[in-house]
Scaffold this active site. Structure first.
Site, PDB file in Angstrom:
ATOM      1  N   ASP A 196       0.869  -1.156   0.000  1.00 56.26           N
ATOM      2  CA  ASP A 196       0.000   0.000   0.000  1.00 56.26           C
ATOM      3  C   ASP A 196       0.919   1.223   0.000  1.00 56.26           C
ATOM      4  O   ASP A 196       2.106   1.111   0.302  1.00 56.26           O
ATOM      5  CB  ASP A 196      -0.843  -0.068   1.279  1.00 56.26           C
ATOM      6  CG  ASP A 196      -1.719   1.140   1.445  1.00 56.26           C
ATOM      7  OD1 ASP A 196      -2.258   1.597   0.427  1.00 56.26           O
ATOM      8  OD2 ASP A 196      -1.851   1.621   2.578  1.00 56.26           O
ATOM      9  N   ASP A 213      -1.581  -0.784   5.895  1.00 56.48           N
ATOM     10  CA  ASP A 213      -1.821  -0.308   7.253  1.00 56.48           C
ATOM     11  C   ASP A 213      -3.281  -0.010   7.546  1.00 56.48           C
ATOM     12  O   ASP A 213      -3.653   0.128   8.696  1.00 56.48           O
ATOM     13  CB  ASP A 213      -1.006   0.952   7.508  1.00 56.48           C
ATOM     14  CG  ASP A 213      -1.573   2.138   6.760  1.00 56.48           C
ATOM     15  OD1 ASP A 213      -1.970   1.940   5.595  1.00 56.48           O
ATOM     16  OD2 ASP A 213      -1.633   3.232   7.317  1.00 56.48           O
ATOM     17  N   ASP A 238      -6.729  -2.266   3.272  1.00 56.65           N
ATOM     18  CA  ASP A 238      -5.733  -3.254   2.863  1.00 56.65           C
ATOM     19  C   ASP A 238      -6.027  -4.629   3.431  1.00 56.65           C
ATOM     20  O   ASP A 238      -5.326  -5.590   3.131  1.00 56.65           O
ATOM     21  CB  ASP A 238      -4.344  -2.822   3.343  1.00 56.65           C
ATOM     22  CG  ASP A 238      -3.984  -1.447   2.848  1.00 56.65           C
ATOM     23  OD1 ASP A 238      -4.217  -1.203   1.656  1.00 56.65           O
ATOM     24  OD2 ASP A 238      -3.504  -0.626   3.635  1.00 56.65           O
TER      25      ASP A 238
END
Lengths: 333, 1074
Positions: free
Chosen positions: B382, B752, B756
């Site tokens: 990410d 995080d 995700d």
């Protein structure tokens, strides 16, 4: 951020770090213990093989020397002892109890044999290690008596009347029963048949108050018989026989001659050839042997050490040559 | 399916379960059968059970049944007690939760009861900081506006406060009325969606009101959340016990199987096949021997023909089956589990992965997959919060065409902007107003009258903070009004509706009514491509586009702000539609989006904000290192393309060097996209390996590609080392992971935030960053770390070592089992193929459990090369990635080694202990000693670094072997009695042992040496460099070795079947030349 909201969520995943930042455990947790890293450098390896070779070759020679000093007389008698008339049908000979089984051999002593001289019988192609055989015994019965007769002794555990056989099992049933007597000229050589078994077996494995009973009473007679008045702990031929051999060719101690035998002497061996090895083509031999610190005559260790040592030296020379010819820059070398 | 909850009505309270929470897997009575059933689902356990059962048949068992039953029962008891202990702890925590005291209101009376006694329909009274015991529909709070705050960290991991509002229908109830309220809540059957609650409510008392009031998730208090900053709140229990949203979303995750585990399973099956063949062959010859030889051996007393049972032919093969069953090591699972537990602990303990800033240690939630870390081929990361800090600061903005912050890079201190504000520029003020109002931020007033903000989105927090700094301060906010302080004077705004942000809409809006003028305004903010199409015609869009372009090239996140005047009548009509859509029970989200869209049009674009998100510390270095280690790093982000590319450049993901090329897969139509995909694929295929190629695509392109041309995309994915995927939805992130996984790659997803979670769960390894977006990702993940930079240590150090260690432990376990089994097989040929065991039961059992299991554990301390060297030469990871240490080839090596060692031990034993020495027990102990000696030397040889525990365990175990056997030799009732005393006093015993070691190890050492020097693997080269402190010459060696390694690897990547090449076969030559 306020205190209350963070502490609740923090409790789940955050925890205090181990406070001790030194010490063995700390170094262990950080995978940081002091380590020794040996390197396989050419010099180190060549030296190692060379040292092995230098130690092994002389040691092998020593072993071989020791083994060569052991005097040994071996006589195979299972064929020679069969009368000529029965050569074609040896099984008939051994099974016919009316034929005398005695036979005499003459053995020449080649070199001086110092007492004690061990008398062994050697059997070949006899599978004492066969699963059916090796299991067919009851250690408890041997030690504590008939009430421990167990199924493990099958198929020789009860006689036809249903009373227990002591000692039970195939091993005892097939007890070796050839006999040997030695004479030098007309004088008998004494063979001591005491203390031929392990002391520990006599004392802890075979009972002092266990007497043979119903042994070899059935229709099928296996090997030797036992004196029912002598306790098992004193039946040393049985104790020796019950220590089963791991290989199909084995020797077992028959007795000890406590006189020296001199070189070029001829001794007569009177054999009671009772044991049937003819059905399965087994071989029987009698062995007279002295002993060294390595045991009986056995060249194997000596030869193996010499070969291993020589190969080591060869490898170290080979590596050294390769190293000189194609020097590998190992590290900064 | 619906449920009707009658408030405060006893008639229906027993139709649903009570509030007893149960997380336990077992109960007292079903523990044994259920646990056994679970354990027996594994092939290995079934196999061992079968063997153990066969052993009960005394006719065929070569050794006492205890040899298998003992270890099997121990293994079962160990894992069962672990389960039982976990379950008992769960029971205790359930009990604590169930017996907590809770206030209940019934007919106006407050009563305290245990939490487990709550029934559906009860009205629960909560106080500040209470944990919510079950899912409630909020009907009253202490707050006059009817809002309360909850902390949902335990549910979704987000640490910010969430606002919950009481439904309009119960807004006017007094405290007394609340105690007596009656009504009905119509809600769906329990589900696990913590973001949805599509229900409605009617109240009967005190006022009969037939109007249905819609309920959303914002009207609920969910189980396991906490009530904060609210004196009291009360609600109706709708879901209780295990039927709550949090209860429904619990559930055990499927255990993940590592690549090493998969290979071990395959090897086990191969060994099993080998065992069957051996058994059949030996069984056939065994029967043949019996009929040709055995029947003649009168002392065996075989029963005469005809008396034998019908299954007689199978007896000997079955005996061999039992004899050979030790080929598959019974202890391998336990040993590996233990080792894996230690790897996980090493990760938890690692101080170099401890984040001092947030006080977070690294944590491995999944202890079983550490060695997969050393296998990672693709990292899908990410961007926001993972690569970047997620600490947002407004740096620039563009208001009606004027660019602020361009000169000093800080718009807040731009004099022109400050001047514009003080001169009351209407556009600038509107801009600030949108910044301050169009959000879901909660202002929290502290005692000293300063206001701090709590926001779910970091962007919003940045905007509100920036507005506050520019004198437009949001002072207070509740469900219906917001107060703004601008230049010292206060303004009130009525908040009429919030058109929420969704990842599909990519925008949010609020409808506000100005307190003074009564004008109704729609304030919107969102992504540029979501908002610009809605702009009213005639605006100068071009200028904005240029600004956006520029901002994203600087790596800034942009948001577009806009507003729109609403007429009263227009709003009223829309409001009705909106209400309707909000009340619908099915497809609500879609309907709401439709309605929202109808309002969000003809926007006046005010301008753009540009927010900077700094890169995390150490990110570029980490990415460079990981890429050098042969790991392909992909960036998946919700951000827009230019920003993503910019961040990609900043963090070394892509370079602007001439040999790199960025292929963009985009297009206006579907055909365009597919064509550009084909073109990219063609370029990828035809360029040399040295060229750095990357592709960029966005969410829409991915959607089109997945629909039409999934195969070509998979091919492209396999070829490209780098990719930047922007505008990804959470689902698409997970889809990309799935594509790579289905192509057979080992993927690691790191992120995080809540968006995700899906990708983290989908990937082979999920890593969560315990960052600012809450702990949601960290909770779903297998590993959680504090910072992205720790990933390099997690993979290169922990992953690599774990893989090396597991490779050794598993293969060694097979080696030692095969060793003793081969000796048994060789002995069979000398015992009439009857299936006699050379070793007695005690030795066999102790061999697996004591003598060999301890030394092998020492390998968990072993480091083949030091951590610094690994970090210096990350390429070495390619070695473990390609599975070089654990594959059929290496296994064949171990197999051959154990066969050779078995031959050495067996022949030295039977030759040295022939004739008068060939006593069964002695010979067996000599052979066993040979095994122990050799295995101690084998472990020593395979250890690269010796630490105290290793030396202690290897040689301590060796001493222990003699101690144990000397003790056993002193017990008269055992078969072993006096055997060890006999042996130890015989010189020939020690001479034989020395010979066994020399003959067994000599060739192995020589071979190893020869290979190390003349055909070194990359590890060997690095070890040599370490020895010589890294001289330049040898690192030159490494360069060529590295190139070869890369070639080999890329070769194997194209053709994954040629995976198991001999180690670096062609590196030897290059290594020799210098």
């Amino acid at each position: 951020m306020d205190e209350a909201s963070t502490s609740a969520s923090a409790g789940a995943t955050r925890r205090a770090f181990p406070p001790a930042r030194s010490g063995v455990f700390y170094r262990f947790t950080q995978q940081n213990l002091p380590a020794w890293k040996p390197a396989m450098t050419p010099g180190c390896l060549i030296a190692m093989f060379l040292i092995i070779g230098i130690i092994f070759v002389p040691f092998g020679l020593l072993c071989l020397q020791t083994s060569n000093h052991v005097a040994e007389i071996i006589h195979r008698y299972d064929v020679d002892c069969v009368p000529n008339a029965y050569r074609g049908n040896r099984q008939a000979y051994i099974k016919d109890s009316s034929i005398s089984k005695n036979c005499t051999l003459q053995a020449k002593v080649l070199e001086h044999m110092r007492a004690p001289i061990y008398v062994y019988y050697e059997l070949e192609n006899f599978y004492q290690n066969h699963r059916r055989y090796v299991k067919s015994r009851s250690d408890k019965q041997l030690r504590f008596g008939a009430k421990y007769t167990a199924e493990s002794c099958s198929p020789v555990h009860w006689d036809n009347n249903g009373s227990p056989i002591v000692p039970c099992g195939l091993i005892a049933w097939s007890l070796f029963n050839d006999t040997y007597d030695f004479t030098r000229g007309s004088k008998e050589i004494k063979v001591n048949r005491k203390n031929i078994s392990w002391k520990s077996d006599r004392e802890h494995k075979f009972g002092k108050d266990v007497f043979p009973s119903n042994f070899q009473n059935g229709t099928l007679i296996g090997g030797g018989k036992l004196d029912p008045t002598v306790p098992l702990s004193e039946q040393e031929n049985l104790i020796v026989w019950m220590r089963t051999a791991a290989l199909p060719k084995f020797r077992k101690l028959y007795g000890v001659i406590e006189d020296d035998l001199h070189a070029d002497e001829t001794i007569n061996i009177l054999i009671g050839n009772n044991y049937n090895t003819y059905t399965f083509g087994g071989k029987k031999s009698i062995v007279l042997s002295t002993a060294s610190w390595l045991g009986g005559k056995n060249d194997f260790l000596g030869h193996a050490y010499i070969v291993t040592g020589s190969l080591s030296i060869f490898i170290s020379i080979l590596f050294a040559l390769i190293h000189v010819k194609y020097p590998r820059k190992n590290g900064n070398g | 399916m619906k449920r009707f909850v009658y408030i405060n009505d006893d008639s229906c309270r027993y139709s649903y379960c009570d509030n007893r929470i149960s997380n336990t897997k077992y109960s007292l009575w079903n523990f044994l059968p259920k646990n056994l059933w679970e354990q027996f689902r594994r092939f290995m356990n079934q196999y061992f059970l079968l063997i153990a059962c066969l052993q009960l048949w005394s006719r065929i068992t070569p050794v006492s049944p205890a040899t298998t039953w003992g270890p099997l029962i121990i293994i079962f008891i160990v894992s069962a007690s672990k389960e039982a202990w976990d379950d008992y702890n769960r029971y205790l925590s359930d009990k604590k939760a169930n017996e907590r005291k809770i206030w209940l209101v019934k007919d106006g009376i407050h009563r305290q009861i245990k939490a487990q006694e709550i029934h559906v329909g009860d009205v629960v009274w909560l106080h500040e900081n209470d944990e919510i015991p079950c899912d409630l529909v909020l009907i009253g709070t202490s707050d006059p506006q009817g809002i309360c705050y909850v902390e949902t960290a335990a549910l979704d991991g987000e640490t910010d406060l969430k606002t919950r509002i009481i439904p309009t229908i119960s807004a006017n109830l007094s405290v007394e009325q609340l105690g007596k309220v009656k009504g009905v809540v119509e809600c769906p059957n329990p589900d696990n969606d913590i973001r949805r609650f599509d229900a409605n409510m009617r109240l009967f008392l005190p006022i009969i009101d037939n109007e249905k009031c819609p309920l959303t998730i914002n009207n609920t208090l969910l189980q396991s959340c906490y009530l904060r900053y609210t004196e009291w709140a009360c609600g109706v229990a709708v879901y209780t016990g295990n039927e709550t949203k949090s209860g429904m979303s619990r559930g055990a995750a499927e255990p993940k199987l590592t690549a090493a585990d998969a290979i071990i399973d395959k090897l086990t099956i191969a060994i099993f096949m080998f065992q069957i063949v051996v058994v059949l062959v030996l069984g056939y010859f065994g029967n043949a021997w019996k009929y040709t030889q055995g029947l003649k051996q009168w002392y065996l007393m075989y029963p005469v023909e005809g008396e034998a049972p019908w299954y007689d032919f199978s007896i000997i093969p079955l005996r061999f089956e039992l004899l050979c069953s030790i080929m598959i090591p019974i202890s391998i699972k336990v040993t590996l589990d233990l080792a894996k537990g230690v790897y996980a602990k090493f990760i938890d303990w690692d101080e170099q992965m401890f984040d001092w800033e947030t006080n977070t240690p690294a944590h491995s939630a999944n202890t079983a997959i550490s060695e997969d870390l050393g296998h990672v081929e693709y990292i899908l990361s990410d961007k926001t919060g993972t690569l970047t800090e997620n600490k947002m600061i407004l740096k620039r903005c563009c208001i009606s065409g004027t660019l602020y912050g361009n000169d000093n890079g800080d718009a807040l201190n731009d004099v022109r902007l400050v001047n514009a504000i003080s001169s009351n520029d209407p556009d600038v003020i509107k801009f600030l107003l949108v910044m301050a109002l169009c959000n879901t931020v909660v202002p929290i007033k502290s005692n000293d009258d300063t206001v701090s903000y709590k926001a779910q989105s970091q962007d919003e927090e940045a905007l509100v903070n920036a507005a506050a700094n520019l004198n437009m301060m949001l002072i207070s906010k509740d469900s219906s009004t917001a107060e703004i302080c601008f230049n010292g004077s206060k303004f009130r705004y009525e908040l009429l509706d919030i058109l929420e942000f969704t990842s599909d809409r990519k925008r949010m809006s609020v409808v506000v009514k100005e307190g003074q003028t009564g004008k109704i305004l729609l304030l919107s903010k969102g992504a540029d491509e979501a908002l610009l199409p809605l702009a009213c015609p005639g605006q100068q869009i071009q200028k904005y586009l240029e600004a956006v372009e520029m901002y994203s090239q600087l790596g800034l996140r942009t948001l577009c702000l806009g507003w729109h005047d609403l007429k009263e009548s227009e709003y009223k009509e829309w409001s009705k539609n909106f209400q309707e859509a909000s009340c619908s029970l099915d497809n609500r989200e879609f309907k709401i989006a439709e309605v929202c869209h109808s309002l969000e049009r003809d926007l006046h674009i005010l301008g753009f904000t540009a927010i900077e998100d700094c890169l995390q510390d150490g990110v570029p270095e980490t990415i460079k290192l990981l890429r050098n280690a042969g790991i392909n790093v992909w960036m998946l982000t919700g951000d827009k393309q230019n920003t993503a590319i910019q961040i990609g450049l900043l963090c070394n993901l892509i370079t602007s060097e001439p040999n790199s090329q960025l292929l963009s897969i985009s297009g206006k139509t579907e055909e365009d996209i597919l064509r550009s995909l084909e073109r990219a694929l063609l370029i990828m295929k035809n360029t040399s390996e040295t060229k750095d190629l990357a592709f960029v695509l966005d969410g829409w392109a991915l959607e089109v590609i997945l629909k039409h041309s999934k195969e070509s995309f998979t091919r492209l994915a396999m070829l490209s080392k780098t990719a930047i995927c922007c505008r990804m939805t959470p689902l698409q992130k997970a889809q990309l992971v799935a594509i790579l996984k289905s192509a057979g790659y080992l993927t690691l997803a790191i992120g995080d935030g809540g968006n995700d979670v899906r990708m983290i769960q989908e990937a082979n390894i999920g890593v969560g960053i315990s960052g600012r977006e809450g702990l949601q990702a960290a909770r779903a993940a297998d590993y959680s770390i504090g910072k992205f930079k720790f990933l390099k240590r997690l993979i290169l150090i922990h992953g690599r070592y774990s893989y090396n260690r597991t490779a050794f432990i598993s293969q060694y376990s097979f080696y030692k089992s095969l060793l003793i089994c081969f000796i048994q097989i060789l002995f069979a040929f000398l015992s009439g193929l009857s299936g006699t065991s050379l070793f007695n039961s005690i030795s066999l059992m102790a061999y697996n459990v004591f003598y060999t299991s301890l030394p092998v554990m020492t390998i968990i301390f072993d480091k083949d090369i030091s951590e610094t060297t690994v970090m210096q030469y990350p390429q070495i990871l390619l070695h473990s990635q390609a599975g070089r240490l654990l594959n059929p080839t290496t296994f064949c090596g171990w197999f051959g080694c154990s066969l050779y060692h078995a031959l050495v031990i067996f022949f030295i034993t039977i030759c040295a202990y022939s004739d008068e020495k060939s006593e069964m027990q002695e010979l067996s102990m000599v052979a066993l000693s040979g095994c122990i000696w050799l295995q101690a030397f084998v472990v020593t040889m395979d250890t690269n670094s010796f630490t105290y525990p290793q030396i202690l365990l290897i040689w301590g175990n060796f001493v222990a072997f003699y101690m144990i056997n000397l003790i056993l030799s002193a017990i008269p009732s055992l078969q072993l009695y006096t055997i060890m005393f006999h042996l130890c006093s015989q010189p020939s015993y020690w001479i034989s042992m020395a010979l066994t070691v020399a003959v067994g190890m000599g060739p192995v050492v020589a071979f190893r040496y020869f290979k190390n020097l003349y055909q070194p693997s990359a590890i060997n080269i690095l070890q040599q460099i370490e020895q010589s402190n890294g001289s330049i010459q040898t690192s030159g060696n490494l360069e060529s070795a590295r190139a070869n390694l890369l070639n080999l690897l890329t070769g194997s990547r194209k053709n994954r079947d040629s995976y198991y090449h001999p180690l670096l076969s062609d590196s030897a030559e290059s290594a020799r030349t210098d």
